[in-house]
Every structure is written in structure tokens, then in C-alpha cells.
Design an enzyme around this catalytic site. Structure first.
Site, PDB file in Angstrom:
ATOM      1  N   HIS A 168      67.519  41.322  19.028  1.00 41.41           N
ATOM      2  CA  HIS A 168      68.041  42.598  19.541  1.00 41.41           C
ATOM      3  C   HIS A 168      68.635  42.311  20.922  1.00 41.41           C
ATOM      4  CE1 HIS A 168      68.036  46.997  20.377  1.00 41.41           C
ATOM      5  NE2 HIS A 168      67.619  46.672  21.577  1.00 41.41           N
ATOM      6  N   GLU A 206      71.969  46.940  21.803  1.00 39.87           N
ATOM      7  CA  GLU A 206      71.587  48.128  22.553  1.00 39.87           C
ATOM      8  C   GLU A 206      72.624  48.492  23.614  1.00 39.87           C
ATOM      9  OE1 GLU A 206      67.437  48.405  23.750  1.00 39.87           O
ATOM     10  OE2 GLU A 206      68.068  49.019  25.754  1.00 39.87           O
ATOM     11  N   ARG A 238      57.242  55.927  24.857  1.00 40.31           N
ATOM     12  CA  ARG A 238      56.585  56.850  25.773  1.00 40.31           C
ATOM     13  C   ARG A 238      57.538  57.211  26.903  1.00 40.31           C
ATOM     14  NH1 ARG A 238      52.294  54.990  30.191  1.00 40.31           N
ATOM     15  NH2 ARG A 238      54.263  54.209  30.999  1.00 40.31           N
ATOM     16  N   LYS A 278      50.362  51.915  17.573  1.00 41.92           N
ATOM     17  CA  LYS A 278      51.692  52.464  17.260  1.00 41.92           C
ATOM     18  C   LYS A 278      52.146  52.038  15.872  1.00 41.92           C
ATOM     19  CE  LYS A 278      53.838  50.718  21.031  1.00 41.92           C
ATOM     20  NZ  LYS A 278      54.761  50.554  22.188  1.00 41.92           N
ATOM     21  N   TYR A 326      55.496  44.231  24.084  1.00 43.50           N
ATOM     22  CA  TYR A 326      55.554  43.523  25.372  1.00 43.50           C
ATOM     23  C   TYR A 326      54.812  42.190  25.284  1.00 43.50           C
ATOM     24  CZ  TYR A 326      57.036  48.151  26.728  1.00 43.50           C
ATOM     25  OH  TYR A 326      57.711  49.337  26.788  1.00 43.50           O
ATOM     26  N   SER A 330      70.582  43.557  16.126  1.00 42.82           N
ATOM     27  CA  SER A 330      70.937  44.879  16.630  1.00 42.82           C
ATOM     28  C   SER A 330      71.401  44.761  18.073  1.00 42.82           C
ATOM     29  CB  SER A 330      69.741  45.825  16.522  1.00 42.82           C
ATOM     30  OG  SER A 330      68.577  45.227  17.059  1.00 42.82           O
ATOM     31  N   ALA A 376      53.091  56.449  23.246  1.00 51.36           N
ATOM     32  CA  ALA A 376      54.082  56.340  22.163  1.00 51.36           C
ATOM     33  C   ALA A 376      53.450  56.511  20.781  1.00 51.36           C
ATOM     34  CB  ALA A 376      54.817  55.006  22.264  1.00 51.36           C
ATOM     35  N   PHE A 419      64.707  43.383  38.511  1.00 55.00           N
ATOM     36  CA  PHE A 419      64.359  44.134  37.315  1.00 55.00           C
ATOM     37  C   PHE A 419      63.159  43.499  36.598  1.00 55.00           C
ATOM     38  CE2 PHE A 419      65.516  45.772  32.980  1.00 55.00           C
ATOM     39  CZ  PHE A 419      65.274  47.102  33.294  1.00 55.00           C
ATOM     40  N   ASP A 466      58.881  56.614  31.026  1.00 53.45           N
ATOM     41  CA  ASP A 466      58.210  56.615  32.323  1.00 53.45           C
ATOM     42  C   ASP A 466      58.533  57.910  33.048  1.00 53.45           C
ATOM     43  OD1 ASP A 466      57.109  53.883  32.330  1.00 53.45           O
ATOM     44  OD2 ASP A 466      59.230  53.302  32.240  1.00 53.45           O
ATOM     45  N   TYR A 518      67.712  56.215  26.321  1.00 50.75           N
ATOM     46  CA  TYR A 518      67.471  57.623  26.583  1.00 50.75           C
ATOM     47  C   TYR A 518      66.776  57.792  27.912  1.00 50.75           C
ATOM     48  CZ  TYR A 518      65.430  62.259  25.659  1.00 50.75           C
ATOM     49  OH  TYR A 518      65.043  63.573  25.707  1.00 50.75           O
ATOM     50  N   ALA A 536      66.955  56.665  30.736  1.00 52.33           N
ATOM     51  CA  ALA A 536      66.832  55.607  31.741  1.00 52.33           C
ATOM     52  C   ALA A 536      68.026  55.691  32.691  1.00 52.33           C
ATOM     53  CB  ALA A 536      66.753  54.245  31.072  1.00 52.33           C
TER      54      ALA A 536
HETATM   55  P1  FAD Z   1      53.234  52.929  25.112  1.00 54.27           P
HETATM   56  O1  FAD Z   1      53.235  52.148  23.864  1.00 54.27           O
HETATM   57  O2  FAD Z   1      52.673  54.302  25.067  1.00 54.27           O
HETATM   58  O3  FAD Z   1      52.425  52.052  26.190  1.00 54.27           O
HETATM   59  C1  FAD Z   1      52.440  52.402  27.568  1.00 54.27           C
HETATM   60  C2  FAD Z   1      51.169  51.904  28.245  1.00 54.27           C
HETATM   61  O4  FAD Z   1      50.031  52.669  27.829  1.00 54.27           O
HETATM   62  C3  FAD Z   1      50.806  50.460  27.940  1.00 54.27           C
HETATM   63  O5  FAD Z   1      50.229  49.906  29.092  1.00 54.27           O
HETATM   64  C4  FAD Z   1      49.776  50.574  26.823  1.00 54.27           C
HETATM   65  O6  FAD Z   1      48.859  49.499  26.808  1.00 54.27           O
HETATM   66  C5  FAD Z   1      49.083  51.883  27.150  1.00 54.27           C
HETATM   67  N1  FAD Z   1      48.698  52.635  25.940  1.00 54.27           N
HETATM   68  C6  FAD Z   1      49.462  52.832  24.831  1.00 54.27           C
HETATM   69  N2  FAD Z   1      48.828  53.627  23.946  1.00 54.27           N
HETATM   70  C7  FAD Z   1      47.639  53.940  24.496  1.00 54.27           C
HETATM   71  C8  FAD Z   1      46.551  54.753  24.058  1.00 54.27           C
HETATM   72  N3  FAD Z   1      46.580  55.390  22.884  1.00 54.27           N
HETATM   73  N4  FAD Z   1      45.480  54.883  24.890  1.00 54.27           N
HETATM   74  C9  FAD Z   1      45.447  54.245  26.082  1.00 54.27           C
HETATM   75  N5  FAD Z   1      46.462  53.469  26.549  1.00 54.27           N
HETATM   76  C10 FAD Z   1      47.540  53.322  25.768  1.00 54.27           C
HETATM   77  N6  FAD Z   1      62.545  53.649  28.649  1.00 54.27           N
HETATM   78  C11 FAD Z   1      63.324  54.752  28.720  1.00 54.27           C
HETATM   79  O7  FAD Z   1      63.090  55.611  29.580  1.00 54.27           O
HETATM   80  N7  FAD Z   1      64.373  54.941  27.859  1.00 54.27           N
HETATM   81  C12 FAD Z   1      64.685  54.048  26.900  1.00 54.27           C
HETATM   82  O8  FAD Z   1      65.642  54.236  26.144  1.00 54.27           O
HETATM   83  C13 FAD Z   1      63.873  52.866  26.775  1.00 54.27           C
HETATM   84  N8  FAD Z   1      64.104  51.944  25.808  1.00 54.27           N
HETATM   85  C14 FAD Z   1      63.276  50.855  25.681  1.00 54.27           C
HETATM   86  C15 FAD Z   1      63.487  49.958  24.639  1.00 54.27           C
HETATM   87  C16 FAD Z   1      62.674  48.848  24.468  1.00 54.27           C
HETATM   88  C17 FAD Z   1      62.921  47.915  23.309  1.00 54.27           C
HETATM   89  C18 FAD Z   1      61.611  48.606  25.398  1.00 54.27           C
HETATM   90  C19 FAD Z   1      60.748  47.382  25.265  1.00 54.27           C
HETATM   91  C20 FAD Z   1      61.394  49.510  26.437  1.00 54.27           C
HETATM   92  C21 FAD Z   1      62.196  50.649  26.591  1.00 54.27           C
HETATM   93  N9  FAD Z   1      61.980  51.583  27.604  1.00 54.27           N
HETATM   94  C22 FAD Z   1      62.788  52.704  27.694  1.00 54.27           C
HETATM   95  C23 FAD Z   1      60.895  51.399  28.599  1.00 54.27           C
HETATM   96  C24 FAD Z   1      59.589  52.111  28.201  1.00 54.27           C
HETATM   97  O9  FAD Z   1      59.780  53.496  28.127  1.00 54.27           O
HETATM   98  C25 FAD Z   1      58.524  51.776  29.246  1.00 54.27           C
HETATM   99  O10 FAD Z   1      58.203  50.406  29.178  1.00 54.27           O
HETATM  100  C26 FAD Z   1      57.278  52.631  29.196  1.00 54.27           C
HETATM  101  O11 FAD Z   1      56.517  52.347  30.363  1.00 54.27           O
HETATM  102  C27 FAD Z   1      56.360  52.356  28.022  1.00 54.27           C
HETATM  103  O12 FAD Z   1      56.837  52.848  26.854  1.00 54.27           O
HETATM  104  P2  FAD Z   1      56.126  52.460  25.460  1.00 54.27           P
HETATM  105  O13 FAD Z   1      56.765  53.237  24.396  1.00 54.27           O
HETATM  106  O14 FAD Z   1      56.043  51.006  25.309  1.00 54.27           O
HETATM  107  O15 FAD Z   1      54.658  53.056  25.778  1.00 54.27           O
END
Ligand code: FAD
Length: 288
Positions: free
Chosen positions: A267, A18, A108, A166, A146, A16, A124, A217, A110, A50, A52
Site C-alpha cells: 500500500h 493512498e 479511531r 479489530k 503498527y 493500493s 477502532a 513525522f 486522533d 479523512y 488528517a
Molecule cells: P486503534 O486501533 O483504536 O488503536 C489506538 C490505540 O488504542 C492503540 O494504542 C491501541 O493499542 C489502543 N487500543 C485499541 N483498542 C483498544 C481497546 N479496545 N481497549 C484499550 N486500548 C485499545 N488518521 C486520520 O486522522 N485520518 C486518516 O485517514 C488516517 N489514515 C490512516 C491509515 C493508516 C493505514 C494508518 C496506519 C493510520 C491512519 N491514521 C489516520 C492514523 C490513525 O488514526 C492514528 O494512528 C490513531 O492514533 C489510531 O488509529 P487506529 O485506528 O489505529 O486506533
């Protein structure tokens, strides 16, 4: 016969690409040209980030709808939930569903620094749960992984447990943050497998072109550039051609290694460019 085997393998792998949603008309035209060329590699899907870098939901929506309409490749919008209400997410999901989108990268995201209102979703896994509750099996859901640990996690074990959350909430597949240590990837994948995770965890591949930018970065998102590689890249100074050449060789070897040892696909973070993704692809001998 061996050739047939190779083809079967290629078909089983998940590739894929991106993109980020362009903000200017010039950027829109550039992405059109880029995705048309990359479509010839027949990836499983094109994903579009999205929120970012200051882009808006409309930027993502427009880009995704154009890909869905004009190309043979499936479009997968990224969707982040932090700072949004359930009602807002519901509306976005409806729009995507009404436009034939079947694939979402659920994140999730930031919060911009200084923002306090996290909204109705904290993590997430809550977004994945919500998408399943609202739309059943309509969407193929990707989540982020990660291998070198999410920067905000207290430790790798807790972060992996959160990743598994997740997956158990209904993710179909995962894409990793980019990394340059294959061992970290396999440690992550093996630990997840021990916890019963059986979805594909596809390595995210970041080509190396601009060293200074990459170094900055990588510090932010917690991806390590191995010391020996850093040292080597640093010796090139402003010689961007040598950096790109060295980067291409290194990332090709990484991809080769990952595929040989059984990674389910790749990817590519294309940065809306044909090169260097295309040169790595050619080096891998993946084209027909
Ligand atoms: P989560 O899975 O929610 O994790 C975030 C943090 O919270 C982690 O430290 C985790 O250990 C902790 N955590 C998770 N679940 C829980 C829980 N239930 N209770 C307590 N702690 C928990 N960002 C953007 O803004 N737009 C994008 O399009 C984008 N695309 C991305 C694509 C990929 C493939 C990747 C790897 C990252 C992308 N990001 C994007 C960055 C991402 O949004 C950030 O890394 C963000 O900080 C974490 O998102 P996540 O979905 O991994 O979060």
C-alpha cells in the site's frame, strides 16, 4: 511458463494507493492527473484519508465520489470515529452505501489536542463492530496495523492484542503504518498468525523524498528510520536529488524483500504524487 507464473502472482497481490483529499482547485486538478496515471498500474483500490491535516469530511467525500464515478479503480474512504456520534457515523455510512462505495478504511483517528469530547467511539474495534452491525457485509473493512507499535500503546503485546480485537470485530484486511525495518513487520505478522489472525496485513510503503519532514513525522507516529540510513541521508544536506535517489534505492529494496518473503501486497502512501511511487513500481518490475 515462468512468465505465466509471474502474472498469476501479480494478480494475487494486493496493491493500493493512498491519497489525501485536496483542499484547493489546483490540488483537485493535480490529483485527477495523478490518479489517472496511477490507475494504469491497476491497483485493487485507491484510498482517501479523512480528517488528517485539517481536511474535512466533505473533502474526503467529494474526492471519493469523483474517483468512484470517473475511474475504473475502486475508491475506499478512510473513516475515523473519535469525536463522532453514532448518528453521524451512520449517516456517513449511508451516504457511502448510496453512492456504491464498498470499501472503507476504519480508524479511531486522533482528537485535536485540547479537545475533550471523545464521542461515542473510543477505539477502532468499536467502529468496525458498528459498521458490521449497521451494514452487515456490505463493506470491505480495512484496519490499521503498527509493526513498530502504536505510539500510545503501553507495550507491543498489548498493542497486538488490541489489533487482534479489530480483526475479530470483522476487519477483512489490514494496512500497516509505514516502516523501514522489515523484521518488525514479520515479527508483527507472525505474532498475529499465532493468535489466529489470517487476514492479509499489507505493508504501508512511504517513499523517501524529504528527509527533514520524514524525520519529524516518523518521531510523531513511531516509525523508526534506521540509524545507518539516517546517517546516510543526513550527509546529503540540502541535496534533494541525492536524498530522493538514495531513498528510492532503499525503499525499492525494502519492497523487493517484503514481496520475496511473502508479503500479501503493498500500500503506497503517494502524497498525491506520481513519482516516487511510479519509480519504485518500475524498479520492482511490476508493470506488464
Ligand atoms: P486503534 O486501533 O483504536 O488503536 C489506538 C490505540 O488504542 C492503540 O494504542 C491501541 O493499542 C489502543 N487500543 C485499541 N483498542 C483498544 C481497546 N479496545 N481497549 C484499550 N486500548 C485499545 N488518521 C486520520 O486522522 N485520518 C486518516 O485517514 C488516517 N489514515 C490512516 C491509515 C493508516 C493505514 C494508518 C496506519 C493510520 C491512519 N491514521 C489516520 C492514523 C490513525 O488514526 C492514528 O494512528 C490513531 O492514533 C489510531 O488509529 P487506529 O485506528 O489505529 O486506533
Amino acid at each position: 511458463h515462468e512468465h505465466e507464473h509471474e502474472h498469476a502472482q501479480r494478480d494475487d497481490l494486493i496493491f493500493s494507493f493512498e491519497f489525501f483529499p485536496p483542499k484547493t482547485e489546483k490540488g483537485v486538478e493535480n490529483l485527477r492527473a495523478v490518479r489517472t496515471q496511477l490507475a494504469e498500474l491497476k491497483p485493487r483500490f485507491f484510498s482517501v484519508t479523512y480528517g488528517a491535516g485539517g481536511s474535512t469530511q466533505t473533502n474526503t467525500l467529494n474526492t471519493v465520489l469523483e474517483i468512484q464515478r470517473d475511474s475504473d479503480i475502486e475508491a475506499a474512504p478512510h473513516l475515523s470515529c473519535v469525536g463522532s456520534s453514532a448518528e453521524q457515523i451512520r449517516e456517513i455510512l449511508e451516504t457511502y452505501r448510496d453512492n456504491g462505495i464498498r470499501h472503507i478504511v476504519a480508524l479511531r483517528g486522533d482528537l485535536p489536542s485540547g479537545t475533550r469530547d471523545i464521542g461515542e467511539f473510543r477505539y477502532a474495534n468499536e467502529l468496525v463492530e458498528f459498521i458490521r452491525k449497521e451494514t452487515g457485509d456490505h463493506f470491505n473493512i480495512e484496519v490499521a496495523a503498527y509493526p513498530e507499535m502504536h505510539p500510545q500503546a503501553p507495550n507491543l503485546k498489548v498493542d497486538i492484542d488490541n489489533f487482534v480485537r479489530k480483526v475479530n470485530a470483522g476487519a477483512n484486511s489490514a494496512i500497516t503504518q509505514y516502516f523501514y525495518n522489515a523484521d518488525a513487520y514479520w515479527h508483527f505478522v507472525d505474532t498475529c498468525a499465532d493468535k489466529g489472525v489470517d487476514i492479509p496485513i499489507v505493508p504501508g510503503i512511504m517513499p523517501i523524498t524529504n528527509y527533514t519532514q520524514l524525520a519529524r513525522f516518523s518521531d510523531m507516529c513511531g516509525a523508526e528510520i534506521p540509524r545507518w540510513l539516517r546517517k546516510q541521508l543526513e550527509t546529503y544536506g540540502d541535496d534533494v536529488e541525492s536524498i530522493a535517489k538514495c531513498g528510492e534505492e532503499f525503499v525499492t529494496l525494502l519492497c523487493e524483500n517484503l514481496l520475496e518473503t511473502g508479503a500479501p501486497g503493498l500500500h503506497f502512501y503517494t502524497m498525491n504524487r506520481v513519482e516516487p511511487t511510479m519509480s519504485i513500481w518500475r524498479n520492482l518490475g511490476l508493470s506488464e
